[in-house]
Write a protein that holds these residues in place. Structure first.
Motif, short mmCIF file in Angstrom:
data_model
loop_
_atom_site.label_atom_id
_atom_site.label_comp_id
_atom_site.label_asym_id
_atom_site.label_seq_id
_atom_site.Cartn_x
_atom_site.Cartn_y
_atom_site.Cartn_z
N ARG A 187 49.45 -2.20 -23.89
CA ARG A 187 50.30 -1.71 -22.81
C ARG A 187 50.10 -0.22 -22.59
NH1 ARG A 187 56.73 -1.82 -23.46
NH2 ARG A 187 56.13 -0.24 -24.99
N GLU A 188 50.03 0.55 -23.67
CA GLU A 188 49.80 1.99 -23.54
C GLU A 188 48.44 2.26 -22.91
OE1 GLU A 188 50.25 3.56 -27.42
OE2 GLU A 188 52.44 3.29 -27.49
N SER A 189 47.46 1.42 -23.27
CA SER A 189 46.13 1.59 -22.68
C SER A 189 46.16 1.32 -21.18
CB SER A 189 45.14 0.64 -23.37
OG SER A 189 43.86 0.75 -22.77
N ARG A 190 46.90 0.28 -20.78
CA ARG A 190 47.01 0.00 -19.34
C ARG A 190 47.73 1.12 -18.62
NH1 ARG A 190 48.26 -5.23 -21.29
NH2 ARG A 190 50.48 -4.82 -20.98
N VAL A 191 48.78 1.63 -19.23
CA VAL A 191 49.52 2.73 -18.60
C VAL A 191 48.63 3.96 -18.47
CG1 VAL A 191 51.44 4.33 -18.90
CG2 VAL A 191 51.78 1.89 -19.34
N THR A 192 47.88 4.26 -19.54
CA THR A 192 46.97 5.41 -19.49
C THR A 192 45.90 5.22 -18.43
OG1 THR A 192 47.34 5.78 -21.87
CG2 THR A 192 45.41 6.82 -20.86
N GLN A 193 45.38 4.00 -18.34
CA GLN A 193 44.36 3.72 -17.32
C GLN A 193 44.93 3.85 -15.91
OE1 GLN A 193 42.60 -0.14 -17.71
NE2 GLN A 193 41.01 0.23 -16.20
N GLN A 194 46.14 3.33 -15.70
CA GLN A 194 46.77 3.46 -14.39
C GLN A 194 47.03 4.92 -14.05
OE1 GLN A 194 50.25 1.00 -14.60
NE2 GLN A 194 49.11 -0.93 -14.51
N ARG A 195 47.46 5.67 -15.06
CA ARG A 195 47.70 7.09 -14.83
C ARG A 195 46.40 7.81 -14.48
NH1 ARG A 195 49.70 8.20 -19.41
NH2 ARG A 195 51.84 7.68 -18.86
N ALA A 196 45.32 7.45 -15.18
CA ALA A 196 44.03 8.07 -14.90
C ALA A 196 43.55 7.72 -13.49
CB ALA A 196 43.00 7.62 -15.93
N VAL A 197 43.75 6.45 -13.10
CA VAL A 197 43.35 6.04 -11.74
C VAL A 197 44.16 6.80 -10.69
CG1 VAL A 197 43.35 4.11 -10.12
CG2 VAL A 197 42.55 3.77 -12.46
N GLU A 198 45.46 6.94 -10.95
CA GLU A 198 46.30 7.67 -10.00
C GLU A 198 45.90 9.14 -9.92
OE1 GLU A 198 49.05 8.25 -7.09
OE2 GLU A 198 48.36 6.35 -7.97
N GLN A 200 42.96 10.27 -10.50
CA GLN A 200 41.69 10.31 -9.78
C GLN A 200 41.92 10.21 -8.27
OE1 GLN A 200 39.02 7.14 -10.78
NE2 GLN A 200 37.27 8.06 -9.78
N ARG A 201 42.86 9.35 -7.87
CA ARG A 201 43.16 9.24 -6.44
C ARG A 201 43.73 10.54 -5.89
NH1 ARG A 201 46.20 3.31 -6.40
NH2 ARG A 201 44.32 2.05 -6.74
N VAL A 202 44.62 11.16 -6.67
CA VAL A 202 45.19 12.44 -6.23
C VAL A 202 44.10 13.50 -6.12
CG1 VAL A 202 46.76 14.30 -6.89
CG2 VAL A 202 47.48 11.92 -7.16
N SER A 206 42.90 15.38 -2.83
CA SER A 206 42.89 16.84 -2.74
C SER A 206 41.53 17.35 -2.28
CB SER A 206 43.23 17.44 -4.11
OG SER A 206 44.51 17.03 -4.53
N VAL A 207 40.46 16.70 -2.77
CA VAL A 207 39.11 17.11 -2.36
C VAL A 207 38.92 16.85 -0.87
CG1 VAL A 207 36.66 16.58 -2.61
CG2 VAL A 207 38.09 16.82 -4.64
N VAL A 208 39.37 15.68 -0.41
CA VAL A 208 39.24 15.36 1.01
C VAL A 208 40.02 16.35 1.87
CG1 VAL A 208 39.78 13.64 2.78
CG2 VAL A 208 38.78 12.92 0.61
N VAL A 209 41.25 16.65 1.43
CA VAL A 209 42.07 17.61 2.18
C VAL A 209 41.41 18.98 2.20
CG1 VAL A 209 44.27 18.84 2.19
CG2 VAL A 209 44.23 16.38 1.77
N GLU A 210 40.86 19.39 1.04
CA GLU A 210 40.21 20.69 0.98
C GLU A 210 38.97 20.73 1.86
OE1 GLU A 210 39.90 24.62 -0.07
OE2 GLU A 210 41.53 23.19 -0.47
N GLN A 211 38.20 19.65 1.85
CA GLN A 211 37.03 19.60 2.72
C GLN A 211 37.43 19.66 4.19
OE1 GLN A 211 35.10 16.00 1.50
NE2 GLN A 211 33.96 16.97 -0.16
N GLU A 212 38.51 18.94 4.54
CA GLU A 212 38.98 18.97 5.93
C GLU A 212 39.46 20.36 6.31
OE1 GLU A 212 39.94 17.48 9.74
OE2 GLU A 212 38.61 16.83 8.13
#
Length: 437
Positions: A187-198, A200-202, A206-212
């Motif tokens: 469960r902790e691994s899934r939470v950590t993975q979800q947090r990492a994915v989130e 990464q999305r953020v 941010s990169v897209v916004v900065e490029q724009e």
């Protein structure tokens, strides 16, 4: 007296700060203490103590139950000490012995590796001791007495059956704890993975916004620099021609008004894009070069525009890049170049490519070397060309400055019609360097 730590008051984590103790919340500690108290009362009701040693055994198992999650190692030690006292004095099996199951569970679920293996070893050793004790304890003083009442085979069979049952019960408790540990880790691994994915999305957002924002900054630079250069040139021309040609003043003011309105509209759209991602921004195309050249010519800049080859279709990114490169180069020619000499704009179409060249003379006031200065102009033009899949070179040669870009095309199709065209076999104006950025 030192004040109580704030962490204790808010109840996130408690710890004795020593090796072998886990960090648990105040709520968990209170729950364990309450369960231990209930366990003690139930033990007194079900197995009323017949002696002081029975009370000691009950208290020992209760203490092990109370600290099992705070310190599994301490709980295991208390359980072993209490069980050995119970067997040494020949006390019968009590309800309080059930605390051993809870202790074995936490050694597998929460303890460190050494204590976890100690719990597994305790399962085997405890099962052996329990089998022997339960076989000999009920009223038998020795093995010879047992043989007097039953055959040796029955004693061995009873011991083996008790051993298997003890291993099953004790081993099941330890195994359930290990399964809980595995589930928590997963469960902790899934939470950590979800947090990492989130995260990464953020980061990607941010990169897209900065490029724009960088793209908008480049557009803002192109619009403002071009428009201000036109306004300044028209204003200076009107001031010089006011006494000799009053009509030129009206024409200059009209150009200034038109340019300023267009620039204001473009800036408003660009600022809107900073607040709304889906807002449409200014997207000039290749056909708008006519209007751009005419506007720059109205400032007094002499532009000779020629096109060679057969125009083909450019992608929207490439068309915008061509427009912005020409706009930036002509604006620099107006600001830094020699306005008395012609600026040569050439679009050379070949199979799959278009070459854009802007050649202007360096102004008298621009003879100083500005190569150390870094602005948005040249880097912005190079980046636009690279993003469109092409390339750009800009450098002074002698008394002229040349900007040369090469961008890929898509298909064969007629596009913009320049102000003046020449046959493909007619030589174009000689290239030479011009204005300094």
């Amino acid at each position: 007296m030192q004040p109580v730590p704030a962490a204790w008051l808010t109840g996130p984590e408690l710890s004795l700060g020593r090796r072998g103790f886990r960090r648990i919340s105040r709520r968990t500690l209170l729950v364990d203490a309450g369960l231990a108290g209930t366990f003690l009362l139930v033990g007194l009701l079900i197995d009323p103590p017949s002696s002081l040693l029975a009370v000691v055994v009950l208290v020992g198992f209760t203490a092990a139950l109370a600290v099992r999650r705070l310190s599994p190692a301490l709980a295991l030690g208390l359980a072993w000490a209490t069980a050995l006292v119970q067997m040494a004095w020949g006390l019968p099996v009590l309800m309080s012995d059930a605390a051993i199951l809870a202790v074995l569970y936490v050694t597998a679920a929460y303890a460190e590796r050494a204590v976890r293996w100690a719990g597994l070893i305790s399962v085997g050793v405890g099962a052996l001791l329990a089998a022997g004790y339960l076989t000999l304890q009920p009223g038998l003083s020795s093995l010879s007495d047992a043989n007097a009442q039953a055959t040796l085979g029955r004693v061995i069979w009873s011991t083996v059956a008790t051993l298997v049952a003890s291993l099953a019960v004790l081993g099941l408790s330890w195994t359930l704890g290990l399964l809980m540990r595995t589930w928590q880790t997963a469960r902790e691994s899934r939470v950590t993975q979800q947090r990492a994915v989130e995260e990464q999305r953020v980061a990607q957002r941010s990169v897209v916004v900065e490029q724009e924002r960088n793209r908008i900054a480049r557009d803002m630079h192109d619009v403002v620099a071009h428009s201000l250069a036109v306004v300044i040139a028209q204003a200076d021309g009107a001031r010089y021609a006011r006494a000799q040609n009053p009509e030129a003043v009206d024409e200059a003011l009209s150009t200034i008004s038109t340019t300023a309105r267009e620039a204001l509209g473009d800036v408003r759209i660009l600022l809107t894009r900073l607040r709304q991602d889906d807002a449409a921004g200014p997207q000039p195309v290749l056909a708008d070069l006519d209007r751009l050249v005419t506007q720059m010519q109205s400032t007094g800049l002499d532009i000779e525009w020629t096109t060679t080859g057969t125009p083909t279709t450019l992608g929207s990114g490439a068309q915008l890049a061509v427009y912005r490169i020409v706009q930036e180069a002509l604006t620099n020619a107006l600001r830094h170049g020699n306005a008395e000499r012609s600026v040569y704009l050439t679009l050379a179409w070949t199979e799959g490519w278009v070459a854009v060249t802007i050649d202007n003379a360096v102004g008298v006031d621009s003879s100083t070397d500005h190569s150390g200065e870094i602005g948005h102009g040249l880097p912005g033009m190079r980046e636009r060309a690279l993003l469109a899949g092409g390339s750009l070179a800009a450098e002074p040669i002698g008394d002229r400055f040349i900007v040369a870009a090469r961008l890929p095309a898509i298909t064969t199709s007629a596009l913009a019609t320049p102000a003046a065209t020449v046959p493909a076999d007619q030589p174009t104006a000689p290239a030479a360097p011009g204005a300094v950025q």
